[in-house]
Design a protein around this motif. Structure first.
Motif, mmCIF file in Angstrom:
data_model
loop_
_atom_site.group_PDB
_atom_site.id
_atom_site.type_symbol
_atom_site.label_atom_id
_atom_site.label_comp_id
_atom_site.label_asym_id
_atom_site.label_seq_id
_atom_site.Cartn_x
_atom_site.Cartn_y
_atom_site.Cartn_z
ATOM 1 N N LEU A 51 0.863 -1.159 0.078
ATOM 2 C CA LEU A 51 0.047 0.014 0.105
ATOM 3 C C LEU A 51 0.884 1.119 0.019
ATOM 4 O O LEU A 51 0.225 2.366 -0.384
ATOM 5 N N LYS A 52 2.049 1.243 0.397
ATOM 6 C CA LYS A 52 2.865 2.294 0.346
ATOM 7 C C LYS A 52 3.752 2.524 -1.056
ATOM 8 O O LYS A 52 3.938 3.608 -1.289
ATOM 9 N N ASN A 53 3.156 1.819 -2.057
ATOM 10 C CA ASN A 53 3.473 1.951 -3.456
ATOM 11 C C ASN A 53 2.779 0.825 -4.214
ATOM 12 O O ASN A 53 3.313 0.353 -4.895
ATOM 13 N N SER A 54 1.361 1.044 -4.176
ATOM 14 C CA SER A 54 0.552 0.162 -4.955
ATOM 15 C C SER A 54 0.548 0.375 -6.521
ATOM 16 O O SER A 54 0.220 -0.482 -7.238
ATOM 17 N N LEU A 55 1.130 1.490 -7.176
ATOM 18 C CA LEU A 55 1.304 1.561 -8.345
ATOM 19 C C LEU A 55 2.798 1.032 -8.859
ATOM 20 O O LEU A 55 3.004 1.152 -10.008
ATOM 21 N N ASP A 56 3.492 0.566 -7.929
ATOM 22 C CA ASP A 56 4.927 -0.024 -8.024
ATOM 23 C C ASP A 56 5.698 0.970 -8.944
ATOM 24 O O ASP A 56 6.295 0.666 -10.012
ATOM 25 N N LEU A 57 6.016 2.091 -8.504
ATOM 26 C CA LEU A 57 6.499 3.119 -9.228
ATOM 27 C C LEU A 57 8.146 3.151 -8.549
ATOM 28 O O LEU A 57 8.402 3.067 -7.532
ATOM 29 N N ASP A 58 8.911 3.820 -9.418
ATOM 30 C CA ASP A 58 10.204 3.910 -9.023
ATOM 31 C C ASP A 58 10.583 4.851 -7.853
ATOM 32 O O ASP A 58 11.139 4.551 -6.883
ATOM 33 N N THR A 59 9.739 5.787 -7.687
ATOM 34 C CA THR A 59 9.528 6.625 -6.820
ATOM 35 C C THR A 59 8.305 6.421 -5.958
ATOM 36 O O THR A 59 7.003 6.672 -6.574
ATOM 37 N N PRO A 60 8.338 5.807 -4.845
ATOM 38 C CA PRO A 60 7.117 5.383 -4.156
ATOM 39 C C PRO A 60 5.962 6.546 -4.155
ATOM 40 O O PRO A 60 6.285 7.542 -3.832
ATOM 41 N N TYR A 61 4.823 6.122 -4.411
ATOM 42 C CA TYR A 61 3.398 6.755 -4.276
ATOM 43 C C TYR A 61 2.430 6.243 -3.469
ATOM 44 O O TYR A 61 2.053 5.193 -3.769
ATOM 45 N N GLU A 62 2.338 6.852 -2.146
ATOM 46 C CA GLU A 62 1.605 6.383 -1.144
ATOM 47 C C GLU A 62 0.014 6.074 -1.511
ATOM 48 O O GLU A 62 -0.635 7.061 -2.050
ATOM 49 N N ASP A 63 -0.383 5.049 -1.455
ATOM 50 C CA ASP A 63 -1.950 4.691 -1.705
ATOM 51 C C ASP A 63 -2.644 5.270 -0.547
ATOM 52 O O ASP A 63 -2.378 5.081 0.479
ATOM 53 N N PRO A 64 -3.634 6.235 -1.079
ATOM 54 C CA PRO A 64 -4.361 6.899 0.388
ATOM 55 C C PRO A 64 -5.245 5.728 0.995
ATOM 56 O O PRO A 64 -5.632 5.994 2.152
ATOM 57 N N ARG A 65 -5.490 4.731 0.506
ATOM 58 C CA ARG A 65 -6.081 3.562 1.224
ATOM 59 C C ARG A 65 -5.272 3.150 2.206
ATOM 60 O O ARG A 65 -5.784 2.360 3.212
#
Length: 503
Positions: free
Chosen positions: A288-302
């Motif tokens: 959930l801390k990077n649910s889009l699996d990006l190189d730069t983590p994007y935190e999932d609001p959920r």
């Protein structure tokens, strides 16, 4: 010894079937002839629905918590997390609850629908029955199907097992029959006694649920490329088009949050299963801390909606099989506890099927047939519905989807993007284990997925050895050992199910 166990089992079955206890799972579970003959179907539909939650969804998800890795225990080496040879259903998990508590209600509903010339109840019984059999075969493989209790015949204590392929064919046939029967003229309406706690008698919504389940089970055949049960993306997409159309069609059970444990979400504090998920898992929290699996983590609001903040601040999960680290002197206060989040509060609903899952099924089918644009559209619809279900804000939802458009888009969509979102949506749902096995437990599909700490190397020696099926209940083995498949733990736990073998 066999004779003693067999006699004891018959006595236990008699007690279960003839008593009127207030046990949590004793909701309209009697299968005695007087009950079947004396009650009209409108008085049985609520019990048939609710027992699918208590006897199948909760028990099924509890059985695989140490595999799906949504949650974790507060001790190391817990048997279901390390997949020990003790990982049997005993008398507490899915097998007994499905066959003794849940499926008999659906059989009675069908019989009563026939008796009172009400095909709509027959259809509902078949829809629920298909779900119960589907979940059971997906945990075990070959199961008892035709020769289980049907509301008419005498109880058979030594029934034949049938292949999973035959069970799947029967499930699809059952759902097709239900779709044809649900709108036929009936003498009694579904919600005549207020028992239709899903859809208040709305037959169109029941039809959509049947199509949703049909899409689910057809989608399980992703490794079948030939034969009469070959994967058919177009058939799945067609079923999805007739399935749940929005969150308003979600099939779920609500809880009042009262003092009684059966009035609280099973995984909530004070709920029936509250001790089963002590913490959220490291894998789920980090996902959930990077649910889009990006190189730069994007935190999932959920993350902050589903996962409670640790007492000492932040969000940290416990590694499956490890328990809180020994040097954690704060009694686990550095970790996020497993109850108290949006889906584990006392009033949180439990879902049988959601619109989000339907869209993820559609997205997978479209991706497999090369329709990336359609897959991406379906994926976004599923994500938006799940955000709305979780009561994320419109701003949070829009920002997340915009980020996905910018970083992933139609050209970048992969099976991993779909399965990650589905994993989040199917929190504490036994369906998650089906997906993880279909995906071969791939950490390319599920970034960061690892086998449990302290995994049982005697049964799972290789790094790529993962659990594949559940051991049949020992009561079944004692009573029906001549008919059941090999129940040796080394065989049962490691042998892939029929739908998970490529052909």
């Amino acid at each position: 010894m066999k004779y003693l166990k067999y006699t004891t089992f018959i006595l236990l079955v008699s007690i279960v079937f003839l008593s009127c206890s207030e046990d949590y799972f004793d909701v309209n579970s009697s299968v005695t002839a007087p009950t079947t003959q004396s009650l009209e179907p409108q008085y049985r539909i609520k019990g048939a629905i609710e027992n699918m939650f208590t006897g199948v969804i909760y028990r099924g998800s509890r059985e695989v918590l140490g595999i799906t890795q949504h949650g974790a225990q507060n001790v190391a080496n817990y048997y279901s997390e390390t997949w020990s040879s003790f990982l049997t259903t005993g008398s507490y998990f899915l097998w007994q609850n499905a066959y003794v508590y849940s499926l008999p209600n659906t059989a009675d509903l069908i019989v009563l629908g026939e008796k009172h010339n009400s095909p709509n109840f027959i259809a509902v019984g078949k829809i629920l029955r298909a779900y119960g059999f589907g979940t059971t075969t997906d945990q075990y493989g070959d199961i008892v199907f035709t020769e289980t209790y049907d509301g008419v015949s005498s109880l058979n204590l030594t029934p034949e097992f049938e292949t999973q392929k035959a069970v799947y064919q029967g499930i699809i046939e059952m759902l097709d029959e239900a779709i044809a029967q649900i709108n036929q003229p009936s003498n009694i309406e579904l919600n005549a006694n207020g028992g239709d706690v899903f859809y208040n008698g709305n037959k169109e919504q029941w039809t959509r649920l049947a199509y949703a389940l049909k899409a689910r089970y057809l989608n399980h055949l992703s490794k079948k490329s030939s034969g009469d049960m070959a994967y058919d993306a177009d058939a799945i997409i067609e079923a999805c088009s007739k399935a749940l159309q929005s969150n308003a069609d979600n099939a779920f059970r609500s809880y009042g949050g009262g003092e009684a444990e059966n009035d609280r979400q099973p995984y909530a504090t004070g709920g029936y299963g509250s001790s089963r998920v002590d913490y959220f898992s490291h894998f789920f929290v980090e996902l959930l801390k990077n649910s889009l699996d990006l190189d730069t983590p994007y935190e999932d609001p959920r993350l902050k909606i589903i996962i409670p903040e640790a007492v000492n601040g932040g969000y940290q999960g416990v590694r499956t099989g490890e328990g809180p680290l020994p040097n954690n002197t704060d009694g686990g206060d550095n970790y996020s506890v497993g109850n108290g989040g949006f889906y584990t509060s006392p009033t949180a609903p439990t879902y049988l099927m959601t619109y989000s899952e339907v869209k993820y099924i559609e997205a997978e089918a479209r991706l497999r047939k090369g329709d990336n644009s359609g897959a991406y559209t379906a994926l976004k619809a599923g994500i938006q519905a799940d955000f709305e279900k979780a009561e994320a804000t419109g701003t949070e939802t829009a920002a997340y989807l915009a980020k996905m458009d910018a970083e992933v888009g139609e050209a970048g969509i992969t099976l991993s993007h779909i399965m990650i979102q589905k994993y989040i949506t199917l929190l504490f749902d036994p369906e998650t284990w089906v997906d993880m096995r279909r995906m071969d437990y791939s950490n390319t599909i599920y970034p960061g997925l690892e086998r449990p700490i302290n995994v049982n190397l005697a049964i799972f020696p290789g790094e790529n050895d993962w659990i594949q099926a559940m051991v049949y209940e020992y009561n079944e083995e004692d009573r029906n050992y001549e008919n059941m498949p090999d129940n040796t733990a080394n065989v049962r736990l490691t042998t892939p199910l029929w739908w998970n073998v490529a052909e």
